[in-house]
Design a protein around this motif. Structure first.
Motif, short mmCIF file in Angstrom:
data_model
loop_
_atom_site.label_atom_id
_atom_site.label_comp_id
_atom_site.label_asym_id
_atom_site.label_seq_id
_atom_site.Cartn_x
_atom_site.Cartn_y
_atom_site.Cartn_z
N GLN A 222 8.76 3.86 -17.75
CA GLN A 222 7.40 4.41 -17.87
C GLN A 222 6.50 3.47 -18.67
N GLU A 223 7.04 2.86 -19.71
CA GLU A 223 6.24 1.91 -20.49
C GLU A 223 5.85 0.70 -19.64
N ARG A 224 6.77 0.23 -18.82
CA ARG A 224 6.46 -0.92 -17.98
C ARG A 224 5.40 -0.57 -16.94
N LEU A 225 5.51 0.61 -16.34
CA LEU A 225 4.56 1.00 -15.30
C LEU A 225 3.19 1.31 -15.87
N ARG A 226 3.14 1.84 -17.09
CA ARG A 226 1.83 2.12 -17.70
C ARG A 226 1.08 0.84 -18.03
N ALA A 227 1.82 -0.25 -18.20
CA ALA A 227 1.15 -1.52 -18.50
C ALA A 227 0.34 -2.02 -17.32
N SER A 228 0.67 -1.55 -16.11
CA SER A 228 -0.08 -1.95 -14.92
C SER A 228 -0.93 -0.77 -14.48
N SER B 230 -0.62 0.46 -10.74
CA SER B 230 0.63 0.99 -10.22
C SER B 230 0.43 2.43 -9.74
N ARG B 231 0.92 2.70 -8.54
CA ARG B 231 0.81 4.05 -7.96
C ARG B 231 2.22 4.58 -7.74
N HIS B 232 2.58 5.57 -8.54
CA HIS B 232 3.93 6.13 -8.48
C HIS B 232 3.90 7.54 -9.04
N ASP B 233 5.00 8.23 -8.87
CA ASP B 233 5.15 9.57 -9.41
C ASP B 233 6.64 9.81 -9.64
N ARG B 234 6.95 10.38 -10.79
CA ARG B 234 8.34 10.71 -11.09
C ARG B 234 8.50 12.22 -11.04
N VAL B 235 9.55 12.66 -10.35
CA VAL B 235 9.85 14.08 -10.25
C VAL B 235 11.23 14.33 -10.84
N ASP B 236 11.46 15.56 -11.28
CA ASP B 236 12.72 15.94 -11.91
C ASP B 236 13.37 17.02 -11.04
N VAL B 237 14.57 16.72 -10.56
CA VAL B 237 15.29 17.67 -9.71
C VAL B 237 16.34 18.44 -10.51
N ARG B 238 16.42 18.18 -11.81
CA ARG B 238 17.45 18.82 -12.62
C ARG B 238 17.26 20.34 -12.66
N GLU B 239 16.01 20.78 -12.84
CA GLU B 239 15.75 22.21 -12.91
C GLU B 239 16.08 22.90 -11.58
N GLY C 24 0.78 -1.23 0.00
CA GLY C 24 0.00 0.00 0.00
C GLY C 24 0.81 1.27 0.00
N ALA C 25 2.09 1.22 -0.36
CA ALA C 25 2.95 2.40 -0.34
C ALA C 25 3.22 2.87 -1.77
N PRO C 26 2.83 4.08 -2.14
CA PRO C 26 3.21 4.62 -3.45
C PRO C 26 4.69 4.93 -3.50
N VAL C 27 5.22 5.12 -4.71
CA VAL C 27 6.65 5.30 -4.91
C VAL C 27 6.90 6.61 -5.64
N VAL C 28 7.89 7.35 -5.16
CA VAL C 28 8.36 8.57 -5.81
C VAL C 28 9.70 8.25 -6.46
N LEU C 29 9.81 8.47 -7.77
CA LEU C 29 11.01 8.15 -8.53
C LEU C 29 11.70 9.45 -8.94
N PHE C 30 13.01 9.50 -8.77
CA PHE C 30 13.77 10.66 -9.26
C PHE C 30 15.22 10.25 -9.44
N SER C 31 15.93 11.02 -10.24
CA SER C 31 17.33 10.74 -10.55
C SER C 31 18.15 11.99 -10.28
N ILE C 32 19.32 11.80 -9.69
CA ILE C 32 20.26 12.90 -9.44
C ILE C 32 21.35 12.82 -10.51
N PRO C 33 21.41 13.76 -11.42
CA PRO C 33 22.45 13.72 -12.45
C PRO C 33 23.80 14.12 -11.87
N ASP C 34 24.86 13.64 -12.50
CA ASP C 34 26.17 14.10 -12.07
C ASP C 34 26.44 15.49 -12.63
N ALA C 35 27.49 16.11 -12.14
CA ALA C 35 27.75 17.51 -12.52
C ALA C 35 28.03 17.66 -14.01
#
Length: 503
Positions: A395-401, A404-413, A366-377
């Motif tokens: 994203q294609e794999r998760l859309r097939a289900s 699935s409860r998740h969210d992807r965030v972008d920290v690059r900006e 019952g726990a949703p997942v937050v996905l994010f990536s930290i790019p190198d310098a």
């Protein structure tokens, strides 16, 4: 006094002992040339009475003649074999004591040499060389060593020069993790690598600590943020940790932090691989040997306390390591050959499968997942082609289900904005996030977690985590680990036709 049957003098009641004319008696003075003859007769008499002693040397027991037992003054029977056996036991005991003394001396010498080498290495090697402070589990994942306290020394020129690290009893950086509280308590588990661990900075400046403070200010209930970041950990390591340890921490929300080097790090491990049937685990990762846990516990106890043991063990492992192909299968096309495009990159496909398994395991409790990536310098301004392909496959794999409860965030900006303000988002000379970078990541994650916290499901305790673990392990088992029923020929009655049936 009369002679006995064997020619030896007998005892008379009045004398109480043997009498030999050639043996000097008390008070008898031998004079003149009779002294030499008396001495020879005395030696001959001693050899005759004690035939098992020759020139003060003990003969072997087999060679000792069995003298007939003599009747003592009190009627007790005494003989040579008993005394010989006692002498042999004493000599054997003396030999054992000597061996024990030698072994003890060797052990003390070894300990002193070991201690001297330990002190010399601590004084001569740079401060950055230290024991790993890790504990390895038989399934193939690792955590920080529970209860460890140490000082992490950064590379030369990095500010700050060092940071004090504390590890709780669960092997995570930070203070003790409280038990599950009321329903309004929010428990967040952050999975990551050295960017999440942040050992280069004090605990108060890393983004997991700042995230907990922000969430606590925005919510009325309690907040617990658990930092499951470990140096060198890839996505495969995070899958194992979540299944075997993370689910027991009863998280309400799981955060998965990734980096670009995960695409290659996942290929180097041998616990999880990608086959035409999907993501599968090796037999050792699912069902390790019973003795392995105790052996790893002893090795880690020594390796996290002695620099000599750690460096020696690592050198031996490197010398004995055999060059081989990493246990991982690339993407299979229609012909079974690995594709060469970015969409068919083995690292990208493996990352998508591993991250998808983390989402499935967390959703099972019952726990949703937050996905994010930290790019190198170096790749802060633009995302690399391989990394973009990996996230697209995920994203294609998760859309097939649909469940699935998740969210992807972008920290690059947010990191670019910090750099634009003149802040040092990355540590100079190190490449990890600096204090401004950790603040930027915490700001982005805080909004995403608050959005998911309102729609989260209550996490069932204990039993549901165990069910989710068993379901994840069932998905990861290799097909070859499940043996099909043995087929035996059975003959149908009446027509003589043989048919293959299950046994």
């Amino acid at each position: 006094m009369h002679g006995g049957r064997d020619g030896r003098p007998e005892l008379t009641p009045r004398q109480g002992r043997r009498h030999d004319p050639g043996r000097p008696q008390p008070g008898h003075q031998v004079q003149g040339p009779d002294v030499r003859g008396s001495a020879l007769r005395l030696r001959s008499h001693i050899d005759d009475q004690r035939p098992w002693l020759v020139r003060d040397r003990l003969l072997p027991l087999r060679a000792a003649p069995r003298a007939p037992p003599q009747q003592g003054r009190q009627g007790q029977r005494s003989g040579a074999p008993g005394r010989i056996a006692r002498c042999h036991r004493r000599r054997r005991l003396a030999e054992i004591v000597l061996v024990v003394k030698k072994l003890g001396l060797a052990a003390v010498t070894t300990c002193l040499v070991f201690l001297a080498a330990e002190v010399a290495l601590r004084l001569l090697l740079p401060l950055q060389v230290d024991v790993p402070h890790l504990r390895v589990y038989p399934q193939g994942f690792y955590t920080w060593y529970p209860g460890a306290r140490f000082t992490y020394h950064n590379l030369a020129g990095v500010i700050p020069s060092s940071a004090e690290i504390r590890i709780n009893d669960d092997g995570l950086r930070g203070g003790p993790i409280p038990a599950s509280g009321p329903e309004d308590q929010l428990r967040v588990l952050v999975l990551g690598d050295s960017f999440t661990a942040g050992v280069q900075l004090p605990e108060a400046e890393i983004f997991t600590t700042r995230l907990g403070e922000q969430l606590q200010q925005s919510r009325s209930g309690g907040v617990v943020v658990m930092n499951a970041g470990f140096n060198g950990a890839g996505t495969a390591q995070q899958v194992h940790y979540l299944i075997y340890r993370g689910l027991d921490l009863e998280p309400d929300i799981v955060v998965l932090q990734a980096t670009d080097n995960d695409l290659d790090d996942n290929l180097a491990q041998s616990g999880l691989s990608l086959s035409p049937d999907g993501l599968t685990a090796s037999r050792r990762a699912v069902d390790p040997p019973v003795w392995l846990a105790s052996a790893l516990r002893v090795r880690d106890w020594l390796g996290n306390r002695s620099l000599v043991f750690y460096l020696g063990y690592r050198s031996i492992k490197r010398l004995s390591a055999r060059v081989g192909t990493p246990v991982v299968a690339a993407a299979y096309g229609a012909s079974g050959a690995a594709a060469t495009s970015s969409e068919g990159d083995a690292g990208a496909r493996l990352f998508a499968a591993l991250a998808g398994e983390i989402v499935d395991a967390a959703n099972d409790v019952g726990a949703p997942v937050v996905l994010f990536s930290i790019p190198d310098a170096l790749h802060l301004s633009a995302e690399g082609e391989r990394s973009a392909a990996a996230w697209r496959l995920l994203q294609e794999r998760l859309r097939a289900s649909s469940a699935s409860r998740h969210d992807r965030v972008d920290v690059r900006e947010a990191l670019l904005a910090a750099q634009g303000r003149g802040e040092q988002a990355y540590l100079a000379g190190d490449g990890h996030l600096g204090p401004p970078g950790h603040r930027a990541v915490a700001d982005v994650l805080g909004g995403a977690i608050l959005a998911l916290a309102g729609a989260r499901e209550p996490v069932a305790q204990g039993a549901r985590a165990q069910v989710a673990r068993q379901a994840a392990l069932a998905r990861l088992r290799r097909p070859r680990d499940v043996r099909p029923p043995r087929e035996i020929p059975t003959r149908l009655e009446g027509n003589g036709v043989e048919q293959q049936g299950g046994g």
